[in-house]
Design a protein around this motif. Structure first.
Motif, PDB file in Angstrom:
ATOM      1  N   ASN A 164       0.811  -1.233   0.000  1.00 24.66           N
ATOM      2  CA  ASN A 164       0.000   0.000   0.000  1.00 24.66           C
ATOM      3  C   ASN A 164       0.840   1.277   0.000  1.00 24.66           C
ATOM      4  O   ASN A 164       0.481   2.243  -0.655  1.00 24.66           O
ATOM      5  CB  ASN A 164      -1.012   0.005   1.158  1.00 24.66           C
ATOM      6  CG  ASN A 164      -0.370  -0.044   2.529  1.00 24.66           C
ATOM      7  OD1 ASN A 164       0.838  -0.233   2.671  1.00 24.66           O
ATOM      8  ND2 ASN A 164      -1.176   0.115   3.557  1.00 24.66           N
ATOM      9  N   HIS A 180      -6.794   2.518  -4.824  1.00 18.19           N
ATOM     10  CA  HIS A 180      -6.518   1.264  -4.109  1.00 18.19           C
ATOM     11  C   HIS A 180      -7.763   0.366  -4.149  1.00 18.19           C
ATOM     12  O   HIS A 180      -7.649  -0.844  -4.326  1.00 18.19           O
ATOM     13  CB  HIS A 180      -6.125   1.530  -2.647  1.00 18.19           C
ATOM     14  CG  HIS A 180      -4.783   2.207  -2.502  1.00 18.19           C
ATOM     15  ND1 HIS A 180      -4.061   2.182  -1.339  1.00 18.19           N
ATOM     16  CD2 HIS A 180      -4.036   2.934  -3.368  1.00 18.19           C
ATOM     17  CE1 HIS A 180      -2.939   2.861  -1.493  1.00 18.19           C
ATOM     18  NE2 HIS A 180      -2.910   3.326  -2.714  1.00 18.19           N
ATOM     19  N   GLU A 197      -2.455   2.215   6.126  1.00 20.33           N
ATOM     20  CA  GLU A 197      -3.854   1.832   5.882  1.00 20.33           C
ATOM     21  C   GLU A 197      -4.775   2.626   6.811  1.00 20.33           C
ATOM     22  O   GLU A 197      -5.865   3.030   6.418  1.00 20.33           O
ATOM     23  CB  GLU A 197      -3.978   0.315   6.099  1.00 20.33           C
ATOM     24  CG  GLU A 197      -5.093  -0.354   5.337  1.00 20.33           C
ATOM     25  CD  GLU A 197      -4.968  -0.306   3.811  1.00 20.33           C
ATOM     26  OE1 GLU A 197      -3.949   0.178   3.277  1.00 20.33           O
ATOM     27  OE2 GLU A 197      -5.926  -0.737   3.155  1.00 20.33           O
TER      28      GLU A 197
END
Ligand code: ADP
Length: 304
Positions: A164, A180, A197
């Motif tokens: 990520n 994403h 995140e």
């Protein structure tokens, strides 16, 4: 296993005294994967764009010396690599300063039929590796093309592996979430820095984070948590693995990238998640005891 990574590598000026090296999240992972290649039997190619200047040529030479297949690297006339400088405050806090707005890789998808897109159709590959930064550095049309590459990879039966690596300076949170979320259904294995995140999805509990990714179809998730144990979710199973204690951390640059390389190297060779996490931690534990993203090869000799 034949692995392709896509992203940006920049020149790096860091350390005391300042030294010129290079680094960039997916390149770091691909380079460490390439070093571990003889141990686990995989080969690594890197797709990006460089300029036609001497610094770009030097980067290319360094990657080739590391055994990376550079056939998917485009050379854009007039371009020169992006650059970052790492400074340290008297209190030991590190600051990153970037000159990357004109990085050649931003124009990788400016032409139709890039080397990456052609190769994904023509050649045999097993794994496509990309990150939140790979998406964030591209203009919207390039992001669409990168998503299409991930789709093509899945259609050809490849694993699609995503880290990520959220960087607010490159992309606002809402925009990053959009991309994403669109990529997630194509991802087979996600390596997620939990803190990143949480910046994207504030107030989301760990179980909800895992449920979101698994709901999108991602089979294997690895949550990286700095000095705390990483958490692996594989279907209904959960594993956690503590890092190697490191007494003196010199530079955490590329900690997550090198962890990813160790984890993936072992996992792609069929090792169990706990074994893979141990190798990830071992490599990251060595990398953070050295300055810069890329440490000397002999410093990781015990893992080769
Ligand atoms: P990222 O670089 O993506 O933010 P993390 O900070 O979660 O990733 O770190 C990745 C890995 O680096 C960890 O899983 C661990 O193996 C290692 N690591 C990071 N910080 C430390 C630390 N203080 N002590 C030992 N290992 C660490």
């Amino acid at each position: 296993m034949n692995i392709i990574g896509f992203g940006e590598c920049m020149l790096e000026i860091a350390g005391a005294p300042l030294a010129l090296r290079f680094g960039g999240d997916t390149l770091n992972t691909c380079l460490y994967l390439s070093r571990l290649g003889p141990r686990h039997g995989h080969r690594v190619a890197y797709a990006t764009a460089l300029g036609d200047d001497e610094l770009s040529a030097e980067l290319l030479r360094s990657w080739q010396e590391e055994g990376i297949d550079c056939r998917l690297v485009s050379r854009l006339p007039g371009g020169t690599p992006g650059l970052y400088l790492v400074t340290t405050s008297p209190g030991g806090e590190r600051y990153f300063h970037y000159w990357r707005a004109n990085s050649p890789v931003r124009g990788y998808f400016a032409e139709p039929g890039t080397p990456l897109e052609q190769s994904l159709v023509r050649d045999h590959w097993d794994v496509f590796y990309l990150s939140g930064i790979s998406l964030a550095i591209l203009p919207p049309a390039g992001r669409e093309r990168l998503l299409a590459c991930a789709r093509q990879a899945r259609e050809r039966g490849m694993a699609v592996i995503f880290d990520n690596n959220y960087r607010p300076r490159l992309c606002p949170a809402g925009e990053a979430r959009h991309w994403h979320d669109r990529l997630a259904p194509l991802v087979t294995l996600a390596l997620l820095t939990e803190e990143d995140e949480q910046s994207l999805y504030p107030d989301e509990a760990t179980d909800a984070l895992i449920a979101r990714w698994q709901g999108a179809g991602c089979r294997e998730l690895v949550l990286k948590r700095g000095a705390a144990p990483c958490l692996i979710a594989l279907g209904r199973e959960r594993f956690s693995q503590a890092p190697v204690p490191v007494a003196s951390v010199v530079d955490t640059c590329a900690a997550g990238d090198s962890f990813a390389a160790g984890y993936l190297s072992a996992r792609l060779a069929g090792e169990a998640p706990a074994v893979a996490a141990r190798l990830g931690h071992e490599l990251a534990g060595i990398v953070i005891q050295h300055p810069g993203a890329i440490i000397p090869l002999d410093a990781m000799f015990s893992l080769l």
